[in-house]
Each structure stands twice: as structure tokens, then as C-alpha cells.
Design a protein around this motif. Sequence first.
Motif, PDB file in Angstrom:
ATOM      1  N   LEU A  94       0.828  -1.206   0.000  1.00 47.12           N
ATOM      2  CA  LEU A  94       0.000   0.000   0.000  1.00 47.12           C
ATOM      3  C   LEU A  94       0.860   1.253   0.000  1.00 47.12           C
ATOM      4  O   LEU A  94       0.569   2.218  -0.728  1.00 47.12           O
ATOM      5  CB  LEU A  94      -0.922  -0.010   1.221  1.00 47.12           C
ATOM      6  CG  LEU A  94      -1.825   1.207   1.405  1.00 47.12           C
ATOM      7  CD1 LEU A  94      -2.730   1.421   0.200  1.00 47.12           C
ATOM      8  CD2 LEU A  94      -2.641   1.071   2.687  1.00 47.12           C
TER       9      LEU A  94
ATOM     10  N   LEU B 228       0.800   4.176  -2.859  1.00 48.55           N
ATOM     11  CA  LEU B 228       0.504   5.556  -2.475  1.00 48.55           C
ATOM     12  C   LEU B 228       1.655   6.483  -2.865  1.00 48.55           C
ATOM     13  O   LEU B 228       1.434   7.603  -3.337  1.00 48.55           O
ATOM     14  CB  LEU B 228       0.245   5.646  -0.975  1.00 48.55           C
ATOM     15  CG  LEU B 228      -1.077   5.082  -0.460  1.00 48.55           C
ATOM     16  CD1 LEU B 228      -1.094   5.095   1.074  1.00 48.55           C
ATOM     17  CD2 LEU B 228      -2.262   5.881  -0.996  1.00 48.55           C
TER      18      LEU B 228
ATOM     19  N   GLY C 295      -4.940   6.582   4.507  1.00 50.83           N
ATOM     20  CA  GLY C 295      -4.098   5.723   3.688  1.00 50.83           C
ATOM     21  C   GLY C 295      -2.710   5.537   4.286  1.00 50.83           C
ATOM     22  O   GLY C 295      -2.238   4.399   4.452  1.00 50.83           O
TER      23      GLY C 295
ATOM     24  N   SER D  48      -2.725  -3.460  -3.473  1.00 51.13           N
ATOM     25  CA  SER D  48      -3.645  -2.918  -4.469  1.00 51.13           C
ATOM     26  C   SER D  48      -5.096  -3.053  -4.026  1.00 51.13           C
ATOM     27  O   SER D  48      -5.919  -2.159  -4.268  1.00 51.13           O
ATOM     28  CB  SER D  48      -3.438  -3.625  -5.817  1.00 51.13           C
ATOM     29  OG  SER D  48      -3.837  -4.985  -5.749  1.00 51.13           O
TER      30      SER D  48
ATOM     31  N   LEU E  63      -5.688  -0.311  -1.436  1.00 52.94           N
ATOM     32  CA  LEU E  63      -5.799   0.991  -2.072  1.00 52.94           C
ATOM     33  C   LEU E  63      -7.122   1.123  -2.823  1.00 52.94           C
ATOM     34  O   LEU E  63      -7.767   2.180  -2.793  1.00 52.94           O
ATOM     35  CB  LEU E  63      -4.630   1.214  -3.034  1.00 52.94           C
ATOM     36  CG  LEU E  63      -4.627   2.555  -3.776  1.00 52.94           C
ATOM     37  CD1 LEU E  63      -4.593   3.717  -2.786  1.00 52.94           C
ATOM     38  CD2 LEU E  63      -3.458   2.642  -4.737  1.00 52.94           C
TER      39      LEU E  63
END
Length: 311
Positions: A20, A24, A43, A160, A163
Motif C-alpha cells: 500500500l 501511495l 491511507g 492494491s 488501495l
Amino acid sequence: MHPAFSVVFFTTATGAGYGLLALLGVLGGFQIIPPDFWLGLIGMGLALGLIAAGLLSSTGHLGRPERAWRAFSQWRSSWLSREGVASVLTFIPAGLFGIGWVFFGKTDGWVGIAGLLAACGAAVTVCTTGMIYASLKPIAQWHSRFTLPGYLVFSAMTGSLLLNALLQGFALGSKILLVASVLLTLLGWGWKLATWRYNDRLEIPTTANTATGLAGGTVRSLEWPHTEENYLLKEMGFRIARKHSARLRQITQLLTFALPGLLLAVTVALPRPFAAALSLLAAIVQFAGVLVERWLFFAEAKHTVTLYYGR
């Protein structure tokens, strides 16, 4: 090998967290996703939280956790030490990237550079984690061409899906990321099947004869060295019944690949509230599936030291 939950959770959580973080860093650094405050806070908090939780849990398998800091001094020869150094160094650009995103509301300029450096650090750390196991020659199931790429694929796959769930929740989801998540899930499935096939057909060259250097006849022990379980048998001689292994492989395929892939495929045709809920469910289910897969990763591995005990 003994599948201690602390190590199982460590490899699962850090893999997802670094995956992640890398996504990002790349998507934020290139301004593909907007520098939204709550997206950045949640996030980056989730990515760094998973990484920190995984690293802390890994100390639970140490006999003297207070001496864990000494592992950093052996980076010249130890992949475990290199992993520790890489994980700490990655926190520096990741922290700068998070600060710039959350407090300054920007992901360009120096913040974008920090994000890209954090992504590189995340990839390097995952590689060092994979090499801890891939470099162990006494464990043939790990010392293969499948281990390191498998760690990278699983990290990208779980990252993924996390996210995608985040972006769907903020109404920023894209079909490109959704399709990429499905493809990575299928890639992970194929890679896992190939790994299992390789391990099932593996002929371990080391025998009691080669270990002792006695070529003639068949070497066997007249009397076993221990009458009861000891530390080596507990940690390196863990055994799992074939029927249990087959059932856990089925559970792994269902939770890690099949069900998340199906949920993501359905997400394409649904409006945002339902798409966000299914995306989150897919990420949670896959995380649980990877925990099972990691448990099997350790339980099915056999260390050659067990030859000494007639196993």
C-alpha cells in the motif's frame, strides 16, 4: 518449520503495508491521486500502521526481544539485519511524504520525491524479507526461484486491494486500478499454484548418506538422539498431516484469490456505496486468506536438520 503466529502476522501485515505504501508513494508522487487530507491520513496511517504492527509482532518470536536492536549490526552478512535497516530507513521518506500530504496538502515537489523514495524503500524491504527465506539452503521449499518473486507479487496484490478499497470509499476509484487488482490477484493465484507444484515434485538431494559423507550402503540411526520433543524438533521439525495441508490449500485459494477476485469483478457493475463495501470486504477476506497461506508457507517447509532425528 513451526508456523509461529507472530511471524505469520509479520509477513502478512508488512507485505500488505509496504504494498500500500509503495502504491501511495507512486500514485501520489506522480499526482495520479489527489492530495485529499482524509485520504492521506487514513491511507498513510493504514500503511504505516500495518508495517509497525508487523514489525512489533515479529519480536514476539525472539527469545530475548530486548536484544532485537543487535540484529541491525549484521547488515553486511544477514538478510534479516538488512531487512531491519531497510524498514527503518523507509520510515524516513514515508514520514516526510505523509507529513507533506496531510499537513501541507501537497504531493508534488519534495513531497512527491519523498513518496517515490518511500515506494523504492518499500520494494527493497519486501525483497530483503523474501531473501531471508530464499537464502536458506537447508530448506529446499524456500531456497527456490519462487520465493522472492512471490513476496513481491503478494505485497503488490494485497496493497492494491487495500488501495482500491480506500479509493472506492472516497469516490475516487478507477476501473484501471480495479482491473489491476483483479489481474494481480490472478497472478498471485497462478504463482502460488506453480510454487505448490514445484514443492510437491521437489526431490531433496540431502540424505543421511550425503550429510555424513558415507556413500556406500544406507546410513540409518541405531538409536535416536532424543526420546522426547526438543527445541529443534519443535521449531524445525513441525509436521502437518497431508489431508490438513490439502484442506488449508483449498481455503487459501478460496479466501486469497477466488472470493476477492469475484467480489472485485462484481464491483465493476455496482454504484459507489455497494462498490466501496464489496471492495472493503474483498480486502479483508484476502488478508485473512494470506494469513492461512503464510501459515502453510512455514508448516510445509522441511529443514534438513530433521535428518538427524530420522525424519
